[in-house]
Design a protein around this motif. Structure first.
Motif, PDB file in Angstrom:
ATOM      1  N   ILE A   1      18.792  44.924  -9.759  1.00  0.00           N
ATOM      2  CA  ILE A   1      18.497  45.246  -8.361  1.00  0.00           C
ATOM      3  C   ILE A   1      19.254  46.503  -7.932  1.00  0.00           C
ATOM      4  O   ILE A   1      18.712  47.357  -7.218  1.00  0.00           O
ATOM      5  CB  ILE A   1      18.843  44.051  -7.454  1.00  0.00           C
ATOM      6  N   VAL A   2      20.502  46.627  -8.354  1.00  0.00           N
ATOM      7  CA  VAL A   2      21.276  47.829  -8.022  1.00  0.00           C
ATOM      8  C   VAL A   2      20.600  49.076  -8.592  1.00  0.00           C
ATOM      9  O   VAL A   2      20.510  50.118  -7.928  1.00  0.00           O
ATOM     10  CB  VAL A   2      22.715  47.693  -8.553  1.00  0.00           C
ATOM     11  N   TYR A   3      20.100  48.963  -9.814  1.00  0.00           N
ATOM     12  CA  TYR A   3      19.381  50.095 -10.421  1.00  0.00           C
ATOM     13  C   TYR A   3      18.117  50.419  -9.626  1.00  0.00           C
ATOM     14  O   TYR A   3      17.832  51.597  -9.345  1.00  0.00           O
ATOM     15  CB  TYR A   3      19.033  49.760 -11.862  1.00  0.00           C
ATOM     16  N   GLN A   4      17.360  49.405  -9.257  1.00  0.00           N
ATOM     17  CA  GLN A   4      16.131  49.625  -8.501  1.00  0.00           C
ATOM     18  C   GLN A   4      16.409  50.213  -7.126  1.00  0.00           C
ATOM     19  O   GLN A   4      15.645  51.037  -6.630  1.00  0.00           O
ATOM     20  CB  GLN A   4      15.372  48.291  -8.351  1.00  0.00           C
ATOM     21  N   ARG A   5      17.509  49.810  -6.532  1.00  0.00           N
ATOM     22  CA  ARG A   5      17.864  50.358  -5.224  1.00  0.00           C
ATOM     23  C   ARG A   5      18.158  51.855  -5.327  1.00  0.00           C
ATOM     24  O   ARG A   5      17.755  52.640  -4.469  1.00  0.00           O
ATOM     25  CB  ARG A   5      19.080  49.620  -4.695  1.00  0.00           C
TER      26      ARG A   5
ATOM     27  N   GLN B   1      16.897  53.888  -7.546  1.00  0.00           N
ATOM     28  CA  GLN B   1      15.611  54.556  -7.738  1.00  0.00           C
ATOM     29  C   GLN B   1      14.852  54.690  -6.426  1.00  0.00           C
ATOM     30  O   GLN B   1      14.232  55.721  -6.149  1.00  0.00           O
ATOM     31  CB  GLN B   1      14.764  53.752  -8.741  1.00  0.00           C
ATOM     32  N   LEU B   2      14.899  53.648  -5.602  1.00  0.00           N
ATOM     33  CA  LEU B   2      14.203  53.672  -4.316  1.00  0.00           C
ATOM     34  C   LEU B   2      14.782  54.737  -3.393  1.00  0.00           C
ATOM     35  O   LEU B   2      14.037  55.507  -2.771  1.00  0.00           O
ATOM     36  CB  LEU B   2      14.306  52.295  -3.654  1.00  0.00           C
ATOM     37  N   VAL B   3      16.096  54.789  -3.294  1.00  0.00           N
ATOM     38  CA  VAL B   3      16.741  55.770  -2.410  1.00  0.00           C
ATOM     39  C   VAL B   3      16.429  57.196  -2.862  1.00  0.00           C
ATOM     40  O   VAL B   3      16.165  58.081  -2.038  1.00  0.00           O
ATOM     41  CB  VAL B   3      18.257  55.522  -2.364  1.00  0.00           C
ATOM     42  N   ASP B   4      16.437  57.420  -4.171  1.00  0.00           N
ATOM     43  CA  ASP B   4      16.100  58.759  -4.685  1.00  0.00           C
ATOM     44  C   ASP B   4      14.673  59.147  -4.314  1.00  0.00           C
ATOM     45  O   ASP B   4      14.403  60.291  -3.928  1.00  0.00           O
ATOM     46  CB  ASP B   4      16.271  58.792  -6.203  1.00  0.00           C
ATOM     47  N   PHE B   5      13.759  58.190  -4.426  1.00  0.00           N
ATOM     48  CA  PHE B   5      12.361  58.480  -4.065  1.00  0.00           C
ATOM     49  C   PHE B   5      12.239  58.785  -2.574  1.00  0.00           C
ATOM     50  O   PHE B   5      11.555  59.739  -2.183  1.00  0.00           O
ATOM     51  CB  PHE B   5      11.470  57.299  -4.431  1.00  0.00           C
ATOM     52  N   LEU B   6      12.872  57.973  -1.730  1.00  0.00           N
ATOM     53  CA  LEU B   6      12.768  58.163  -0.288  1.00  0.00           C
ATOM     54  C   LEU B   6      13.350  59.509   0.133  1.00  0.00           C
ATOM     55  O   LEU B   6      12.796  60.196   1.005  1.00  0.00           O
ATOM     56  CB  LEU B   6      13.471  57.025   0.445  1.00  0.00           C
TER      57      LEU B   6
END
Length: 351
Positions: free
Chosen positions: A66-70, A72-77
């Motif tokens: 989940i930390v990894y996915q978070r 990735q999400l922040v980088d995309f946003l």
């Protein structure tokens, strides 16, 4: 001439042996100071260590993912320009993050069922079935202490694992929390996986499974019944979920066909119902005058029905945290009742 040095314990030895003995003494002292399980706590942990370690290990792996996915999400946003740009315009670029949220949410919603069946049901039923319970209570320890230790360790593992997962999942969801297209806060995918709800649901499921196992005294039968119990619990919880909030009603008196006639409601609010409002304060269903073929005919119909505006009931997202704690408090109270039953039953019929 040999050289002697005095060790920390007051004995004498040569320099080399003194260093070795001092190191051994220091190591032994440090080892003695480490917290160790003993007595009944050690026995219960050792008996269920495979299940406990499996739960904790799965929690650690899930948190890391989940930390990894978070990240990735922040980088995309940040690269996309959110919140300046709406995610509705992202199209398929955001789909992988939606899929990740759905996948993890489904797994988190399954935790109460899985732990109730595989941890709660066999926790004591297995000891009753194979005779271990009789051996334990024949010792100097009381059955009350044995039961309390079992419930305390199982409850501790459940609270730690589900609490950490709930906090990390909410932290992952927070940057896009207001986007209904990602996760609707009123659905189980968000409401049952964040805040105190996962902890409360899982504790009630696990201790409910323990109670079922104590009564049935057969592991396999208890696991089957617990599965049915946890599934029904999820369905009942989902049915009453929206009743935990305080419904807000807004009304208008500017007609119903104008461009701005419908009352504005906050973004991400959950709309419960909408009705026509008459000048007398009565509510009519939104299907009133739906059979009118033209806008003119519908306007005449609404005027004849004395409709002056809209009445809308909704729940704002700002109530989510309060609703979660209110619902969790109910589940915690039910769990306390189950624990009280277990101790009452255990005093006379546990063995």
């Amino acid at each position: 001439m040999s050289t002697f040095t005095r060790t920390s314990t007051g004995s004498t030895s040569d320099g080399k042996n003194g260093t070795t003995e001092g190191t051994l003494n220091a190591t032994t002292t440090e080892a003695d100071r480490r917290p160790r399980l003993s007595g009944m706590t050690w026995l219960v942990w050792r008996q269920h260590r495979a299940a406990f370690w499996a739960i904790l290990a799965a929690t650690a792996l899930s948190v890391a993912w989940i930390v990894y996915q978070r990240g990735q999400l922040v980088d995309f946003l940040d690269g996309y320009g959110y919140p300046g740009k709406s995610l509705d315009e992202a199209g398929g670029k955001f789909q992988q993050y939606n899929d990740a949220f759905s996948f993890v949410s489904m797994g988190l919603q399954a935790i109460p069922v899985m732990l109730g069946v595989f941890l709660g049901a066999p926790l004591i039923a297995g000891d009753l079935e194979n005779g271990t319970a009789k051996l334990v209570v024949a010792q100097s320890m009381s059955r009350t202490r044995w039961l309390a230790t079992k419930l305390a360790l199982a409850g501790l593992v459940v609270v730690v694992s589900t609490g950490v997962l709930s906090a990390v999942f909410g932290w992952w969801w927070n940057p896009v929390k207001s986007e209904v297209t990602v996760m609707d806060w009123t659905s189980g995918t968000a409401f049952n996986t964040t805040g105190p709800v996962p902890v409360a649901l899982t504790l009630f499921s696990v201790f409910g499974g323990v109670a079922i196992g104590v009564v049935l005294r057969r592991t396999l039968m208890a696991m089957v019944v617990t599965f049915g119990f946890t599934v029904v619990l999820q369905l009942v919880w989902g049915y009453f979920l929206m009743s935990l909030g305080n419904v807000i009603t807004v009304t208008t008196n500017k007609g119903v066909l104008g461009e701005n006639a419908f009352p504005p409601i906050p973004k991400s609010a959950y709309q419960i119902d909408e009705s026509y409002l008459t000048s007398g304060g009565d509510l009519l269903g939104w299907s009133t005058c739906a059979n009118a073929n033209t806008d003119q005919a519908r306007e005449l119909c609404l005027k004849k029905a004395d409709v002056v505006g809209w009445s809308v009931d909704y729940l704002p997202m700002s109530q989510m945290n309060g609703m979660q704690w209110f619902g969790a408090s109910i589940l915690f109270a039910l769990t306390a009742g189950v624990v009280a039953f277990l101790f009452f039953w255990g005093r006379k019929r546990l063995v």
